[in-house]
Scaffold this motif. Structure first.
Motif, mmCIF file in Angstrom:
data_model
loop_
_atom_site.group_PDB
_atom_site.id
_atom_site.type_symbol
_atom_site.label_atom_id
_atom_site.label_comp_id
_atom_site.label_asym_id
_atom_site.label_seq_id
_atom_site.Cartn_x
_atom_site.Cartn_y
_atom_site.Cartn_z
ATOM 1 N N MET A 1 0.847 -1.194 0.000
ATOM 2 C CA MET A 1 0.000 0.000 0.000
ATOM 3 C C MET A 1 0.883 1.244 0.000
ATOM 4 O O MET A 1 1.804 1.367 0.806
ATOM 5 C CB MET A 1 -0.891 0.015 1.238
ATOM 6 N N ILE A 2 0.626 2.135 -0.942
ATOM 7 C CA ILE A 2 1.348 3.401 -1.027
ATOM 8 C C ILE A 2 0.357 4.510 -0.696
ATOM 9 O O ILE A 2 -0.661 4.652 -1.375
ATOM 10 C CB ILE A 2 1.956 3.606 -2.422
ATOM 11 N N GLU A 3 0.657 5.305 0.355
ATOM 12 C CA GLU A 3 -0.280 6.340 0.783
ATOM 13 C C GLU A 3 0.400 7.680 1.041
ATOM 14 O O GLU A 3 -0.241 8.599 1.542
ATOM 15 C CB GLU A 3 -1.003 5.893 2.058
ATOM 16 N N SER A 4 1.651 7.813 0.690
ATOM 17 C CA SER A 4 2.344 9.080 0.897
ATOM 18 C C SER A 4 3.183 9.401 -0.328
ATOM 19 O O SER A 4 3.597 8.510 -1.084
ATOM 20 C CB SER A 4 3.251 9.010 2.133
ATOM 21 N N ILE A 5 3.445 10.682 -0.519
ATOM 22 C CA ILE A 5 4.275 11.104 -1.650
ATOM 23 C C ILE A 5 5.683 10.532 -1.515
ATOM 24 O O ILE A 5 6.302 10.150 -2.506
ATOM 25 C CB ILE A 5 4.316 12.645 -1.728
ATOM 26 N N ALA A 6 6.174 10.444 -0.278
ATOM 27 C CA ALA A 6 7.518 9.890 -0.071
ATOM 28 C C ALA A 6 7.590 8.446 -0.563
ATOM 29 O O ALA A 6 8.550 8.052 -1.241
ATOM 30 C CB ALA A 6 7.895 9.977 1.407
ATOM 31 N N ASP A 7 6.578 7.648 -0.226
ATOM 32 C CA ASP A 7 6.574 6.251 -0.678
ATOM 33 C C ASP A 7 6.367 6.162 -2.186
ATOM 34 O O ASP A 7 6.926 5.274 -2.850
ATOM 35 C CB ASP A 7 5.473 5.470 0.043
ATOM 36 N N TRP B 1 -6.059 9.634 -1.273
ATOM 37 C CA TRP B 1 -5.702 8.685 -2.328
ATOM 38 C C TRP B 1 -4.870 7.562 -1.723
ATOM 39 O O TRP B 1 -4.219 7.721 -0.690
ATOM 40 C CB TRP B 1 -4.932 9.382 -3.453
ATOM 41 N N PHE B 2 -4.894 6.432 -2.363
ATOM 42 C CA PHE B 2 -4.047 5.317 -1.956
ATOM 43 C C PHE B 2 -3.806 4.435 -3.179
ATOM 44 O O PHE B 2 -4.611 4.420 -4.119
ATOM 45 C CB PHE B 2 -4.664 4.519 -0.797
ATOM 46 N N ILE B 3 -2.705 3.734 -3.175
ATOM 47 C CA ILE B 3 -2.315 2.942 -4.340
ATOM 48 C C ILE B 3 -2.028 1.517 -3.891
ATOM 49 O O ILE B 3 -1.170 1.275 -3.031
ATOM 50 C CB ILE B 3 -1.067 3.540 -5.025
#
Length: 584
Positions: free
Chosen positions: A1-7, A44-46
């Motif tokens: 799960m990607i939930e931050s701009i840093a990630d 948003w989340f990826i």
């Protein structure tokens, strides 16, 4: 799960590799476009897939976005999941390395089915019909249904069709293969006219001209579409402008303008997908009073010729099957618009999505502040049902009990919260206020004492402590509490307000008794010099009248405090009764 701009930034190398390897991937699913788009957006989340081994690279991505709405009739909040790029992106969906597509679809669907939501909007979902069907098959079940969504607009344009011109390796080959004879002749004639007449020129935006050129583009666009778009016009322009400037900064935008002298006749904005070697036409504007040569035909022809020269292999007109696009020798690509909806019309498992808990709590607080306490209560109850240890929701529900006049229940709720709260001060403040509302002045004084012992600079609590002590008949202790406010040092403007309130209270508490009472002399050690009979008759009435003036204008609890900053409190507590217990 990607939930931050840093990630998301950390995943760029994997994302670029997957994007290039997926033949169905489109520009608005590229890392460059998506990162710029979600950077200034929320919720948003990826979903991201990789092998189990630690450090394995990602092999698939599914960008999504969450939106939560409250039913105005029931007060129930429900969650909808959208594609992350909606509604700015012409293409949405997932991307995957070809060998992992089936695993990715199965894994992403399994995760989504484990989440709480009411609608999953697969709008502008790009890719093959096989990819779409595979995802729907994995998402299906007895709790959901599928509905195809029409994207036919009021002009009869189908917004699920994207006309795309496949580009050969030469301009002449394109003219011969893609265009009809009349269109080919017209385009050649117009381009020769523009290139051989010095009164015409075509410019392409640079760093020095991009702001001017984008302004020209939207001025021309507004002239044609502003009346049709109505109140949405400026919002559309602001959103589109931000997207275009992001693309320009990343080197992925071309803005050609056709001029006649100093008069701009038309402008295009085209995205450049260098990874997929594709040009994507995004938006245009033209001078509607100019007839020939056609600014649109000239600029599209110019852009396609330049694209071929630079090695691009497709020119995508994006959504909408407007007739003029078919003059450029296009093939149709079809987008899929499907809504997956729960049969109950509520979230799966009837609970909030875990990513919505904080949002619904904030919405409940906003509703409370606006005076809509019924819907606020529904919000806090849903938060607590989804996360039973949410201290903020418990505290808010306790405050709502207070507002309803259920003071004993509110006091019990605050007392219970004290054992849970990491910071007990907000709970103690409300507990003290609730005790005051019930005229439990001794208990309230003890509660406010606990606060100032832990937070010596808590201005309001010092004043409330003094008030509670005075109301409980402890005049000497009340005087000491009020005098503390004179000794505090703080930049808080409340200090001035409460110092003045404390001085007014002290003036009344320290006011000498009326000399008409003829009270006996008192020995310095505190006992009368001679026995005194209990006052009665007129003297007793005088004493009563004197004591009733001690607080004077301090009529009730609310008058003793400034307007609360956290949550409002009802008018319910009088203080005059403490004087009746004062011994003279």
């Amino acid at each position: 799960m990607i939930e931050s701009i840093a990630d998301l930034d950390a995943a760029r190398a994997d994302w670029d590799r997957v994007y290039v390897s997926d033949p169905q991937a489109q520009y608005s699913l590229s890392w460059t476009w998506l990162q710029a788009y979600v950077r200034n957006r929320k919720r948003w989340f990826i979903l991201a897939l990789r092998e189990k081994q630690p450090g394995s690279p990602y092999v698939a991505f599914f960008p999504l976005r969450l939106r939560t709405v409250q039913d105005q009739k029931t007060g129930i909040f429900t969650d909808d999941i959208f594609m992350a790029g909606n509604h700015a992106a012409d293409y949405t969906g997932l991307i995957s390395e070809p060998g992992y597509e089936a695993h990715a679809i199965r894994g992403f669907a399994l995760f989504l089915k484990s989440q709480n939501w009411t609608n999953l909007h697969l709008d502008n979902f790009s890719g093959s019909i096989e990819r779409r069907n595979a995802l729907l098959a994995e998402l299906g079940g007895p709790d959901v249904s599928f509905r195809k969504v029409s994207r036919l607009d009021e002009a009869g344009i189908d917004q699920t069709i994207c006309p795309v011109a496949k580009l050969p390796t030469s301009w002449d080959a394109y003219l011969e293969r893609n265009l009809s004879s009349p269109t080919r002749q017209k385009l050649r004639r117009f381009l020769r006219q523009v290139e051989n007449d010095d009164s015409y020129r075509i410019t392409v935006a640079t760093a020095d001209t991009i702001d001017r050129d984008v302004d020209i583009l939207f001025r021309l666009w507004r002239a044609k579409w502003g009346s049709l778009k109505g109140d949405r016009t400026e919002k559309i322009i602001a959103t589109s402008r931000a997207i275009l400037l992001d693309a320009f900064r990343s080197g992925n935008l071309m803005v050609p303008i056709l001029w006649h002298g100093e008069r701009p006749l038309g402008a295009l904005a085209n995205f450049l997908d260098h990874q997929k070697k594709s040009i994507l036409f995004y938006i245009a504007g033209r001078d509607e009073d100019w007839k020939t040569p056609s600014p649109g035909l000239v600029l599209h022809g110019y852009s396609i010729r330049r694209a071929i020269e630079e090695g691009f292999i497709s020119y995508d007109f994006l959504r909408g099957n407007e007739p003029y696009k078919y003059a450029f020798g296009v093939e149709e690509q079809t987008l899929h618009c499907i809504t997956v909806r729960t049969r109950s019309g509520r979230n799966l498992r009837e609970g909030l999505n875990v990513r919505s808990i904080g949002h619904v709590y904030e919405e409940g607080s906003r509703l409370y502040a606006s005076g809509d306490r019924t819907n606020a209560e529904a919000a806090f109850e849903q938060v607590l049902a989804a996360y039973p240890d949410h201290i903020g929701a418990e505290l808010s529900l306790a405050q709502l009990l207070f507002d309803k006049g259920k003071l004993a229940e509110a006091e019990a709720a605050y007392s219970t919260l004290l054992a849970k709260a990491a910071d007990p001060i907000p709970v103690l403040v409300r507990l003290g206020d609730t005790q005051m509302a019930q005229k439990k002045f001794a208990e309230a004084a003890a509660t406010f004492s606990r606060i100032v012992d832990q937070r010596p600079n808590n201005i309001r609590s010092h004043f409330k402590k003094g008030t509670a002590l005075a109301a409980s008949g402890r005049t000497t202790d009340a005087i000491k509490a009020f005098k503390v406010l004179e000794q505090l040092h703080s930049d808080d403007p409340l200090l001035t307000t409460y110092r003045q309130k404390a001085r007014e209270a002290l003036a009344k508490l320290l006011k000498p008794l009326s000399p008409d009472l003829n009270l006996p002399a008192i020995h310095p050690k505190g006992f009368p010099l001679k026995p005194v009979a209990r006052a009665s008759g007129p003297i007793a009435r005088q004493m009563k009248q004197s004591s009733d003036t001690i607080l004077g204008s301090l009529k009730d609890w609310e008058a003793l405090q400034a307007p609360p900053t956290e949550l409002p409190f009802p008018r319910s507590v009088g203080l005059k009764s403490f004087l009746q217990r004062t011994k003279h």
